[in-house]
Design an enzyme around this catalytic site. Structure first.
Site, PDB file in Angstrom:
ATOM      1  N   ILE A  17      -0.334   6.769   4.190  1.00 14.66           N
ATOM      2  CA  ILE A  17       0.654   6.424   5.220  1.00 14.66           C
ATOM      3  C   ILE A  17       1.806   5.618   4.610  1.00 14.66           C
ATOM      4  O   ILE A  17       2.985   5.863   4.905  1.00 14.66           O
ATOM      5  CB  ILE A  17      -0.038   5.631   6.346  1.00 14.66           C
ATOM      6  N   SER A  33      -4.045  -0.217  14.070  1.00  7.26           N
ATOM      7  CA  SER A  33      -4.854   0.993  14.266  1.00  7.26           C
ATOM      8  C   SER A  33      -5.245   1.137  15.723  1.00  7.26           C
ATOM      9  O   SER A  33      -5.337   0.135  16.457  1.00  7.26           O
ATOM     10  CB  SER A  33      -6.133   0.899  13.430  1.00  7.26           C
ATOM     11  N   ILE A  61      -5.845   9.642  10.748  1.00  5.65           N
ATOM     12  CA  ILE A  61      -4.830  10.270   9.904  1.00  5.65           C
ATOM     13  C   ILE A  61      -5.522  10.691   8.605  1.00  5.65           C
ATOM     14  O   ILE A  61      -6.254   9.875   8.002  1.00  5.65           O
ATOM     15  CB  ILE A  61      -3.698   9.253   9.579  1.00  5.65           C
ATOM     16  N   GLY A  83       0.835  -1.197   0.000  1.00  7.26           N
ATOM     17  CA  GLY A  83       0.000   0.000   0.000  1.00  7.26           C
ATOM     18  C   GLY A  83       0.871   1.248   0.000  1.00  7.26           C
ATOM     19  O   GLY A  83       0.501   2.276   0.570  1.00  7.26           O
ATOM     20  N   LYS A  85      -8.138  -5.052  12.306  1.00  3.50           N
ATOM     21  CA  LYS A  85      -7.008  -4.309  12.880  1.00  3.50           C
ATOM     22  C   LYS A  85      -6.565  -4.943  14.205  1.00  3.50           C
ATOM     23  O   LYS A  85      -5.372  -4.959  14.518  1.00  3.50           O
ATOM     24  CB  LYS A  85      -7.392  -2.835  13.049  1.00  3.50           C
ATOM     25  N   GLN A  87     -17.652   0.605  11.512  1.00  8.14           N
ATOM     26  CA  GLN A  87     -16.398  -0.125  11.261  1.00  8.14           C
ATOM     27  C   GLN A  87     -16.433  -1.536  11.859  1.00  8.14           C
ATOM     28  O   GLN A  87     -15.394  -2.074  12.214  1.00  8.14           O
ATOM     29  CB  GLN A  87     -15.221   0.653  11.869  1.00  8.14           C
ATOM     30  N   TYR A 147     -14.259  -3.737  10.053  1.00  7.70           N
ATOM     31  CA  TYR A 147     -12.863  -3.242   9.944  1.00  7.70           C
ATOM     32  C   TYR A 147     -12.082  -3.414  11.235  1.00  7.70           C
ATOM     33  O   TYR A 147     -10.940  -3.888  11.211  1.00  7.70           O
ATOM     34  CB  TYR A 147     -12.939  -1.764   9.544  1.00  7.70           C
ATOM     35  N   SER A 156      -8.030   1.458  16.214  1.00  6.98           N
ATOM     36  CA  SER A 156      -9.256   0.668  16.086  1.00  6.98           C
ATOM     37  C   SER A 156      -9.056  -0.795  16.457  1.00  6.98           C
ATOM     38  O   SER A 156     -10.024  -1.568  16.492  1.00  6.98           O
ATOM     39  CB  SER A 156      -9.802   0.758  14.659  1.00  6.98           C
TER      40      SER A 156
END
Ligand SMILES: NC(=O)C1=CN([C@@H]2O[C@H](COP(=O)(O)OP(=O)(O)OC[C@H]3O[C@@H](n4cnc5c(N)ncnc54)[C@H](OP(=O)(O)O)[C@@H]3O)[C@@H](O)[C@H]2O)C=CC1
Ligand SMILES: C[C@H](O)[C@@H]1OC(=O)[C@H](O)[C@@H]1O
Length: 251
Positions: free
Chosen positions: A18, A141, A187, A13, A158, A151, A154, A143
């Site tokens: 980031i 994260s 971020i 990525g 994480k 989320q 998601y 998270s």
């Protein structure tokens, strides 16, 4: 400071956000860099080469089995070795829970968790074969530690990435390979551009941060390079919050 002089750093990525900041930061710290992303990162390669470092862009999908091995193999052919691996590629398609389509959940898990697993495993095998140890950093994260209404698909990925680094630290310690995670807060990147277009939400998120602002991709560079470098030579299995203090701000 040439913290990573002579080292080779791989970043998934790495074309934007980031990952891109970390890739550039690593080059500025003296490393050659390979990035893996869905699209080619030619401008980044040119920027890194202008710094006098070698760079490689490899395209693919981290969720596809076999891509991890290909990325690491192509990086070793082009750059000679793997010293540092940053598992960063991720998605966060915000969605309410009760009507979450199974495919949104499954795609998020495949990219964020399965992708990280396969990438980290391929990098670790190359490091073991190289016999020089190494450092693996996963971008988890805040998270991993707290929830988000939109989320639910998601945050477990994480937490999984954070846990992966803990277990990999045990599995790989005997090979001199350290495994740690960074836990960014909010971020400002493309991943949350639409979500934070809601001015009210953006203000609420910023108000939660004791340091008084949302994060920028460059805020992750120092913490990640520290964990990558020998300055962190006795640090493994650790998780470093990079959130401006948001996590501890209860009241
Ligand atoms: N921004 C934030 O607030 C936070 C982000 N994170 C984590 O940081 C990481 C980086 O995110 P961030 O920089 O914010 O987001 P960005 O969207 O800016 O960057 C993510 C990069 O990963 C790429 N990517 C996505 N899916 C894949 C895939 N399947 N295969 C290969 N490359 C892929 C994206 O490509 P493309 O653009 O083409 O989709 C993009 O270049 C993620 O893991 C995210 O979960 C953690 C905490 C907070
Ligand atoms: C994409 C979100 O803005 C971001 O992702 C995370 O992991 C953070 O917790 C933020 O919610």
């Amino acid at each position: 400071m040439n913290l990573l002089a002579g080292q080779t750093v791989l970043v998934t990525g790495g074309a934007s956000g980031i990952g891109r900041a970390i890739a550039l930061g690593a080059a500025r710290a003296g490393a050659d860099v390979a990035v893996f992303d869905k699209d080619p990162a030619q401008a980044l390669v040119a920027q890194i080469e202008a710094l006098g470092r070698k760079a490689l862009t490899v395209t693919g999908d981290v969720a596809e089995p076999g891509e991890a091995e290909r990325f690491v193999r192509e990086a070793v052919i082009a750059l000679g070795r793997v010293d540092v691996f940053v598992s960063n590629a991720g998605i966060c398609p915000f969605h309410s829970f009760l009507d979450m389509p199974a495919e949104v959940f499954e795609r998020t898990a495949r990219v964020n968790l399965h992708g990280a697993f396969h990438m980290v495993q391929a990098a670790a095998n190359a490091m073991v074969a190289g016999g020089r140890g190494g450092s693996i950093i996963a971008v988890s994260s805040i998270s991993a530690l707290v929830g988000g209404e939109f989320q639910t698909h998601y945050t477990p990925t994480k937490a999984g990435v954070h846990s992966l680094m803990q277990s990999a630290a045990i599995a790989l310690g005997r090979h001199g390979i350290r495994c740690n995670s960074v836990l960014p807060g909010t971020i400002l990147t493309d991943i949350n551009k639409d979500d934070l277009a809601d001015e009210g939400k953006r203000a609420r998120m910023a108000a939660r941060v004791p340091l008084g602002r949302l994060g920028e991709p460059d805020d992750l560079v120092g913490p990640t390079l520290f964990l990558a470098s020998d300055m962190a030579r006795y640090v493994t299995g650790a998780a470093l919050l990079v959130d401006g203090g948001a996590f501890v701000n209860l009241q």
